[in-house]
Design a protein around this motif. Structure first.
Motif, PDB file in Angstrom:
ATOM      1  N   ALA A 189       1.213   1.054   6.611  1.00  0.00           N
ATOM      2  CA  ALA A 189       0.390   1.929   5.777  1.00  0.00           C
ATOM      3  C   ALA A 189       0.096   3.258   6.461  1.00  0.00           C
ATOM      4  N   GLU A 190       0.268   3.317   7.774  1.00  0.00           N
ATOM      5  CA  GLU A 190       0.009   4.569   8.481  1.00  0.00           C
ATOM      6  C   GLU A 190       1.003   5.654   8.105  1.00  0.00           C
ATOM      7  N   LEU A 191       2.129   5.297   7.548  1.00  0.00           N
ATOM      8  CA  LEU A 191       3.140   6.297   7.205  1.00  0.00           C
ATOM      9  C   LEU A 191       2.689   7.249   6.106  1.00  0.00           C
ATOM     10  N   VAL A 192       1.730   6.835   5.290  1.00  0.00           N
ATOM     11  CA  VAL A 192       1.269   7.694   4.192  1.00  0.00           C
ATOM     12  C   VAL A 192       0.029   8.475   4.580  1.00  0.00           C
ATOM     13  N   ASP A 193      -0.303   8.482   5.872  1.00  0.00           N
ATOM     14  CA  ASP A 193      -1.428   9.285   6.350  1.00  0.00           C
ATOM     15  C   ASP A 193      -0.969  10.739   6.455  1.00  0.00           C
ATOM     16  N   ALA A 194      -1.429  11.561   5.534  1.00  0.00           N
ATOM     17  CA  ALA A 194      -0.973  12.951   5.468  1.00  0.00           C
ATOM     18  C   ALA A 194      -1.450  13.772   6.651  1.00  0.00           C
ATOM     19  N   GLU A 195      -2.551  13.388   7.283  1.00  0.00           N
ATOM     20  CA  GLU A 195      -3.041  14.147   8.422  1.00  0.00           C
ATOM     21  C   GLU A 195      -2.180  13.899   9.662  1.00  0.00           C
ATOM     22  N   ARG A 196      -1.774  12.659   9.880  1.00  0.00           N
ATOM     23  CA  ARG A 196      -0.928  12.346  11.032  1.00  0.00           C
ATOM     24  C   ARG A 196       0.517  12.788  10.824  1.00  0.00           C
ATOM     25  N   PHE A 197       0.995  12.653   9.599  1.00  0.00           N
ATOM     26  CA  PHE A 197       2.406  12.954   9.301  1.00  0.00           C
ATOM     27  C   PHE A 197       2.479  13.910   8.116  1.00  0.00           C
ATOM     28  N   THR A 213       0.829  -1.205   0.000  1.00  0.00           N
ATOM     29  CA  THR A 213       0.000   0.000   0.000  1.00  0.00           C
ATOM     30  C   THR A 213       0.863   1.255   0.000  1.00  0.00           C
ATOM     31  N   VAL A 214       1.934   1.250   0.811  1.00  0.00           N
ATOM     32  CA  VAL A 214       2.846   2.395   0.848  1.00  0.00           C
ATOM     33  C   VAL A 214       3.495   2.600  -0.519  1.00  0.00           C
ATOM     34  N   ALA A 215       3.906   1.509  -1.176  1.00  0.00           N
ATOM     35  CA  ALA A 215       4.556   1.633  -2.488  1.00  0.00           C
ATOM     36  C   ALA A 215       3.616   2.221  -3.520  1.00  0.00           C
ATOM     37  N   GLU A 216       2.354   1.764  -3.516  1.00  0.00           N
ATOM     38  CA  GLU A 216       1.397   2.308  -4.482  1.00  0.00           C
ATOM     39  C   GLU A 216       1.173   3.797  -4.254  1.00  0.00           C
ATOM     40  N   ARG A 217       1.051   4.198  -2.985  1.00  0.00           N
ATOM     41  CA  ARG A 217       0.802   5.607  -2.672  1.00  0.00           C
ATOM     42  C   ARG A 217       1.999   6.477  -3.038  1.00  0.00           C
ATOM     43  N   LEU A 218       3.195   6.030  -2.739  1.00  0.00           N
ATOM     44  CA  LEU A 218       4.381   6.838  -3.029  1.00  0.00           C
ATOM     45  C   LEU A 218       4.709   6.862  -4.512  1.00  0.00           C
ATOM     46  N   ALA A 219       4.281   5.827  -5.246  1.00  0.00           N
ATOM     47  CA  ALA A 219       4.470   5.863  -6.704  1.00  0.00           C
ATOM     48  C   ALA A 219       3.642   6.984  -7.317  1.00  0.00           C
ATOM     49  N   ARG A 220       2.471   7.241  -6.735  1.00  0.00           N
ATOM     50  CA  ARG A 220       1.635   8.324  -7.235  1.00  0.00           C
ATOM     51  C   ARG A 220       2.094   9.679  -6.697  1.00  0.00           C
ATOM     52  N   GLU A 221       2.659   9.680  -5.480  1.00  0.00           N
ATOM     53  CA  GLU A 221       3.090  10.928  -4.848  1.00  0.00           C
ATOM     54  C   GLU A 221       4.557  10.807  -4.437  1.00  0.00           C
ATOM     55  N   PRO A 222       5.504  10.932  -5.374  1.00  0.00           N
ATOM     56  CA  PRO A 222       6.927  10.739  -5.033  1.00  0.00           C
ATOM     57  C   PRO A 222       7.468  11.795  -4.073  1.00  0.00           C
ATOM     58  N   GLY A 223       6.780  12.908  -3.922  1.00  0.00           N
ATOM     59  CA  GLY A 223       7.243  13.941  -2.986  1.00  0.00           C
ATOM     60  C   GLY A 223       6.560  13.907  -1.648  1.00  0.00           C
ATOM     61  N   ALA A 224       5.864  12.816  -1.315  1.00  0.00           N
ATOM     62  CA  ALA A 224       5.158  12.708  -0.042  1.00  0.00           C
ATOM     63  C   ALA A 224       6.151  12.710   1.122  1.00  0.00           C
ATOM     64  N   PRO A 225       5.702  13.126   2.324  1.00  0.00           N
ATOM     65  CA  PRO A 225       6.616  13.153   3.483  1.00  0.00           C
ATOM     66  C   PRO A 225       7.271  11.811   3.765  1.00  0.00           C
ATOM     67  N   ALA A 226       6.536  10.704   3.617  1.00  0.00           N
ATOM     68  CA  ALA A 226       7.128   9.388   3.873  1.00  0.00           C
ATOM     69  C   ALA A 226       8.241   9.083   2.885  1.00  0.00           C
ATOM     70  N   ALA A 227       8.058   9.460   1.609  1.00  0.00           N
ATOM     71  CA  ALA A 227       9.091   9.220   0.605  1.00  0.00           C
ATOM     72  C   ALA A 227      10.357   9.998   0.937  1.00  0.00           C
ATOM     73  N   GLN A 228      10.199  11.239   1.386  1.00  0.00           N
ATOM     74  CA  GLN A 228      11.376  12.034   1.736  1.00  0.00           C
ATOM     75  C   GLN A 228      12.073  11.471   2.981  1.00  0.00           C
ATOM     76  N   ALA A 229      11.296  10.999   3.953  1.00  0.00           N
ATOM     77  CA  ALA A 229      11.903  10.453   5.160  1.00  0.00           C
ATOM     78  C   ALA A 229      12.665   9.174   4.876  1.00  0.00           C
ATOM     79  N   LEU A 230      12.145   8.336   3.987  1.00  0.00           N
ATOM     80  CA  LEU A 230      12.785   7.047   3.704  1.00  0.00           C
ATOM     81  C   LEU A 230      13.986   7.176   2.783  1.00  0.00           C
TER      82      LEU A 230
END
Length: 765
Positions: A354-362, A310-327
């Motif tokens: 999958a919680e890592l791609v929650d934009a409201e929490r992180f 789930t994280v991979a699918e989300r970050l593939a669509r949003e490569p600049g997401a906070p989780a992608a930058q942290a990892l």
């Protein structure tokens, strides 16, 4: 060699001249005493000559075969040490994180290309390419830079293991050290390296096996590759000086590896210049797809892999997401692996990646990083407790302990959790004068317990008479503060035998100056010569103890070694020389007292008493020398092993020094001139002297070692609830879980970010 012969001659001449000068020899008894002194001095010169000759032989440089054997033994020890550490840090399982390292783009931090050698491009997960890249450097000098959490320490460990796995007999041995203990204002880089090798690898001090000066030979012949981790862990004011010391002290063609944060290294270079002949590399950011593939392979089959999908699918669509930058940070990838390593059937609720791609929490990369740092300790302890409920630590309590440890290190700007420095966390034990006052109070308490023991067990004649003994002991304990404080003000511990003997004499004299009230109290009916004799015997006994164990102050490094029958012939020769030397000195002291007119206050036949006391004291000091024998070549210093070694040596030293101190005290108290009141009968005085000397000797011996201070600090902090009662077991468990890392005999938090983060967290209790 010539210096030791000079010392031997000077010692004998001083003893002879001091005893014979100004004393009339008309009395036949004094003539016989003088003859005894001369014979004792002749014997002393004989053993001193043997000592000088033996020391000259022991200082013979190691030959080529011994140096090669030492290098092979060191290579085996280092490889075993860091193989185990790499497994605990999960650097290999299931495979290393692919991370590309190449020449640093920061200008002005490296030497010229023609001096450095070829361009460096390598991956830490490819050992063969790593060793080839390092071997292609002209001087085999490398500086590893990067931001916090970029994998510099992991690169250093993998480089050490790669070099050791492909090493041939003629290749140098890579040895990894943490730079956090280096103080360039107090010692040079070369001296610090020698001290660290001797402390972390005690087998290198085995002069019988490898010869004297083998560590110097390993360094000067370039048989070592020092891998120095963490220049940025030094105080900011010391980084430039440390870099200058490394560049100025070590030869320009000596191999070297250094790690540091990029900005801190650039600042140090601007102040002191770059490291001569060194290539400088830094890592590329971790690619998101590589990080997710690594994390997915590290997870057991089940819902966690679905979460990473789930994280991979989300970050593939949003490569600049906070989780992608942290990892993009290797540290965050490692933390994510540890936090989400559980499986669904373990009941690991709320740990779905999958919680890592929650934009409201992180909403930011920093929020993701804080979440991973916060979740690391509870996740690891909860998982360990589910696997072994009987032995697992409570996660909440373990987190509180780690928070207090991190806060203590952060407050002192220190990264090394060295157990022998734990007493510095206690204000009453930190300064020499405060420590002297506390230890003197403990000495009074010991004498009070001894008084109660004498009254209750030995059936002293009356309570009033026993109370005369306790004030005398309290007065005598006033000799402790000047001795302890003077010892604490002396910072250098490594001294030659003559300097150590002179310093021990000065400390013993400082303690003896506080004795006149005590001597007058106990010997109030005796003559002035008796008072002087009692003080002299006390100083002589203290000098013997200090000569055996050193100054009564916390040492810079713990004791090492253990009783072993290895090289027993050489140990036996040293023991015989020591016993004969101390016997001759003791006999000289007794004869000197007889010549000085104190023969009436000594037991009949004082010369045999001097020989007996000297022989027993020499045997005790020889036992101390025996237990300090170097460890075997298969051993490496660890926190647990260093605690055990120092504890064993502390207890043996206490027993031996109790005997060394007790004989002059007991003999002097059991003399015929003692008044005939019930308390001071000859037998009771002898018993009192035995217990009194045992307390003094053991107290001074324990005060010269690390384990007693560590035990006092540990128990006090545990009583406050700040640390666990079983501290070493707790630290070893945290190391196995991956929260701490082990570097020689010290622990460190797995990363400075984790230490700093925990230091700012509030404890739950």
């Amino acid at each position: 060699m010539r210096g030791r012969w000079t010392v031997a001659w000077a010692l004998c001449a001083a003893v002879t001249g001091g005893l014979l000068w100004g004393w009339p020899l008309r009395d036949p008894e004094r003539i016989s005493a003088a003859a005894a002194v001369v014979s004792a001095v002749v014997a002393l010169f004989g053993v001193a000559s043997a000592w000088a000759w033996r020391a000259g032989r022991g200082r013979r440089r190691a030959d080529g075969a011994q140096v090669a054997d030492a290098a092979e033994a060191l290579a085996r020890t280092v490889r075993r040490q860091w193989e185990e550490e790499a497994i605990l840090r999960q650097l290999y399982g299931p495979e290393p994180l692919p991370l590309l390292w190449s020449d640093c783009a920061c200008p002005g931090v490296s030497d010229r290309r023609q001096t450095v050698g070829t361009e460096v491009v390598c991956r830490a997960d490819e050992p063969l390419a790593l060793t080839e890249a390092f071997g292609s450097l002209a001087h085999r000098r490398l500086v590893v830079l990067g931001t916090a959490g970029s994998g510099k320490t992991a690169f250093a460990v993998l480089l050490v293991l790669a070099l050791l796995r492909g090493r041939t007999a003629d290749d140098p041995v890579p040895v990894l050290f943490s730079l956090s203990s280096f103080d360039p204002d107090r010692e040079s880089a070369g001296n610090w390296l020698r001290r660290r090798i001797a402390a972390d690898y005690p087998a290198m001090g085995d002069t019988e096996q490898y010869g004297a000066g083998v560590i110097d030979d390993l360094l000067t012949e370039h048989r070592l590759v020092p891998v120095l981790d963490g220049l940025d862990e030094l105080p900011e004011r010391s980084r430039a000086a440390a870099l200058a010391s490394l560049d100025g002290t070590l030869p320009a063609d000596a191999p070297l590896v250094l790690t540091c944060r990029t900005d801190d290294y650039a600042d140090a270079v601007r102040q002191s210049g770059f490291l001569t002949g060194a290539a400088v590399v830094e890592p590329a950011p971790v690619r998101t797809e590589d990080a997710l593939a690594f994390l997915s392979r590290a997870m057991p089959p089940g819902s966690r892999q679905d979460g990473w999908a789930t994280v991979a699918e989300r970050l593939a669509r949003e490569p600049g997401a906070p989780a992608a930058q942290a990892l993009r940070s290797p540290l965050m990838v490692a933390l994510a692996r540890s936090v989400y390593a559980g499986t669904a059937d373990e009941g690991d609720e709320g740990r779905d990646p999958a919680e890592l791609v929650d934009a409201e929490r992180f909403p930011t990369p920093a929020a993701v990083e804080r979440h991973l740092l916060d979740a690391l300790v509870p996740s690891l302890y909860e998982r360990a407790r589910r696997q072994d409920p009987a032995r697992g630590w409570d996660p909440r309590q373990a987190r509180d302990y780690l928070i207090r440890l991190a806060a203590g290190l952060h407050a002192r700007d220190d990264y090394d959790l060295a157990w022998w420095q734990l007493h510095r966390w206690i204000p009453a034990l930190a300064g020499p004068w405060r420590r002297a006052a506390v230890l003197a109070s403990l000495g009074c308490a010991e004498f009070l317990l001894l008084t109660v023991f004498l009254v209750a067990v030995l059936d002293a004649p009356s309570r009033a008479e026993a109370l005369r003994w306790f004030p005398q002991s309290v007065l005598e304990s006033f000799a402790l503060p000047p001795m302890l404080a003077l010892s604490g003000l002396v910072t250098r511990r490594n001294r030659t035998l003559p300097r150590a003997a002179a310093l021990a004499a000065a400390v013993a004299l400082a303690g003896g100056l506080a004795l006149p009230p005590s001597s007058w109290y106990y010997y109030r009916d005796a003559s002035a010569s008796t008072l002087l004799a009692s003080i002299g015997f006390f100083c002589f006994a203290v000098w013997l103890v200090l000569l055996g164990v050193g100054l009564p102050t916390p040492p810079r490094t713990p004791s090492r070694g253990r009783p072993a029958p290895r090289h027993w012939r050489g140990q036996l020769v040293r023991a015989l020389i020591l016993v004969i030397s101390v016997t001759a000195i003791s006999e000289t002291v007794f004869a000197g007292y007889a010549m000085a007119g104190y023969g009436s206050v000594l037991p009949p036949g004082s010369m045999p008493w001097g020989a007996l006391i000297g022989a027993v004291a020499g045997i005790g000091l020889a036992a101390l020398d025996w237990v300090r024998a170097p460890a075997t070549g298969a051993e490496v210093a660890t926190p647990a092993s260093s605690v055990r070694a120092d504890r064993l040596i502390s207890l043996i030293s206490a027993g031996a020094c109790a005997v060394v101190f007790v004989l002059p005290e007991a003999v002097f108290r059991a003399v015929p001139w003692v008044p005939s009141d019930p308390l001071r009968t000859t037998m009771f005085s002898a018993v009192v002297g035995l217990f009194h000397g045992a307390v003094w000797g053991s107290f001074l011996a324990l005060a010269a070692h690390s384990w007693p201070y560590y035990t006092a600090a540990r128990l006090l902090l545990a009583a406050r609830g700040e640390l666990p009662w079983r501290l070493q077991a707790f630290l070893a468990n945290a190391h196995r879980l991956g929260i701490l890392r082990q570097v020689g005999p010290v622990y460190q938090f797995r990363h400075a970010r984790l230490r700093d983060h925990l230091a700012t967290r509030p404890a739950s209790s």
